[in-house]
Design a protein around this motif. Structure first.
Motif, PDB file in Angstrom:
ATOM      1  N   TRP A   1      -6.561  -0.362   2.253  1.00 20.84           N
ATOM      2  CA  TRP A   1      -6.812  -1.200   1.083  1.00 20.84           C
ATOM      3  C   TRP A   1      -8.227  -0.975   0.554  1.00 20.84           C
ATOM      4  CZ3 TRP A   1      -5.323  -3.131  -3.047  1.00 20.84           C
ATOM      5  CH2 TRP A   1      -5.806  -4.310  -3.619  1.00 20.84           C
TER       6      TRP A   1
ATOM      7  N   GLU B   1      -8.264   2.151  -1.394  1.00 20.91           N
ATOM      8  CA  GLU B   1      -7.612   1.962  -2.690  1.00 20.91           C
ATOM      9  C   GLU B   1      -8.539   1.239  -3.663  1.00 20.91           C
ATOM     10  OE1 GLU B   1      -4.528   2.693  -5.256  1.00 20.91           O
ATOM     11  OE2 GLU B   1      -4.763   3.378  -3.188  1.00 20.91           O
TER      12      GLU B   1
ATOM     13  N   ALA C   1      -0.099   5.213   0.303  1.00 23.46           N
ATOM     14  CA  ALA C   1      -0.981   5.187   1.476  1.00 23.46           C
ATOM     15  C   ALA C   1      -0.206   5.687   2.690  1.00 23.46           C
ATOM     16  CB  ALA C   1      -1.491   3.772   1.720  1.00 23.46           C
TER      17      ALA C   1
ATOM     18  N   LEU D   1       0.818  -1.212   0.000  1.00 23.26           N
ATOM     19  CA  LEU D   1       0.000   0.000   0.000  1.00 23.26           C
ATOM     20  C   LEU D   1       0.851   1.261   0.000  1.00 23.26           C
ATOM     21  CD1 LEU D   1      -2.707  -1.266   2.475  1.00 23.26           C
ATOM     22  CD2 LEU D   1      -3.134  -0.519   0.136  1.00 23.26           C
TER      23      LEU D   1
ATOM     24  N   ILE E   1      -1.531  -3.866  -6.134  1.00 26.80           N
ATOM     25  CA  ILE E   1      -1.732  -2.478  -6.554  1.00 26.80           C
ATOM     26  C   ILE E   1      -1.567  -2.371  -8.067  1.00 26.80           C
ATOM     27  CG2 ILE E   1      -0.842  -0.120  -6.412  1.00 26.80           C
ATOM     28  CD1 ILE E   1      -2.360  -0.977  -3.939  1.00 26.80           C
TER      29      ILE E   1
END
Length: 236
Positions: free
Chosen positions: A117, A120, A59, A54, A171
């Motif tokens: 998460w 995202e 993040a 992340l 990702i």
């Protein structure tokens, strides 16, 4: 054998039985704690991988979070190695307190990772008119490549949606799936403009589409796609 000797023997036997029972209980406790330690180690490692993944997406995490997780995993591995040699008379309170503190840290780490998460994964997903794609396919237009790309991208998104903690590469997989859907949308738009799309999809419905929808531009578009001969007029 005298009565006193019998009593002494019974006492020795009782003490031995008590000790064995205590050892058995303690062994069971240590076995259970060993399983807890292994589970915590696996969880910390998985969450640490999630934090690293992340962070690649920028993040926000506490800078000390990674080192703290690594140190906890190291401490737990040492604990796992020393548990089998623990003495049966060792009070379990210290071990339980250690594991409770570790479990508290892991719960907080899991919450942070899952929240990041989720944020995202909640990025806007490009909207694809899949009904139009299916209609174009039925009309004889070759959109199989686009359809396969759309299905593949949605398949990846569904897998990631059901994953509470990201794994290495997730990702990049998420970004690639979203980019693929966006490219498919542009490809369909380039192939069929919105007005032409409405005519094609409307013609597939039970009542069809009004005759005045077939403007010269629409007729030219249908001809360009090679499906003009698939349309006919139905009088009522």
């Amino acid at each position: 054998m005298t009565l006193i000797e019998q009593v002494q023997r019974l006492r020795v036997a009782a003490v031995a039985a008590h000790d064995q029972d205590k050892i058995n209980r303690r062994t069971g406790e240590l076995a259970g704690q060993a399983e807890n330690v292994e589970t915590l180690i696996e969880t910390v490692q998985r969450l640490s991988r999630g934090v690293a993944e992340l962070r690649a997406a920028h993040a926000a995490f506490d800078a000390d979070l990674g080192p703290q997780a690594a140190q906890l995993a190291a401490d737990l591995r040492v604990l796992a190695e020393t548990l089998p040699s623990q003495d049966a008379d060792t009070p379990p309170q210290a071990l339980k307190a250690h594991l409770k503190a570790a479990d508290g840290f892991v719960k907080g780490l899991r919450k942070s990772v899952e929240q990041a998460w989720t944020a995202e994964r909640n990025r806007e997903v490009p909207v694809i008119n899949e009904d139009l794609v299916a209609t174009l396919s039925k009309s004889g237009i070759d959109v199989e490549e686009v359809r396969i790309k759309i299905e593949k991208a949605h398949g990846v998104l569904n897998v990631l949606k059901n994953r509470a903690v990201p794994e290495p590469g997730d990702i990049a997989r998420l970004a690639a799936a979203l980019e693929s859907l966006q490219a498919c949308g542009k490809q369909i738009t380039a192939l069929v403009d919105p007005v032409l799309a409405r005519v094609i999809t409307g013609a597939q419905e039970a009542n069809g589409t009004p005759l005045n929808s077939f403007t010269p531009e629409v007729l030219a578009g249908l001809s360009r796609l090679g499906i003009l001969d698939r349309f006919w007029v139905r009088l009522r």
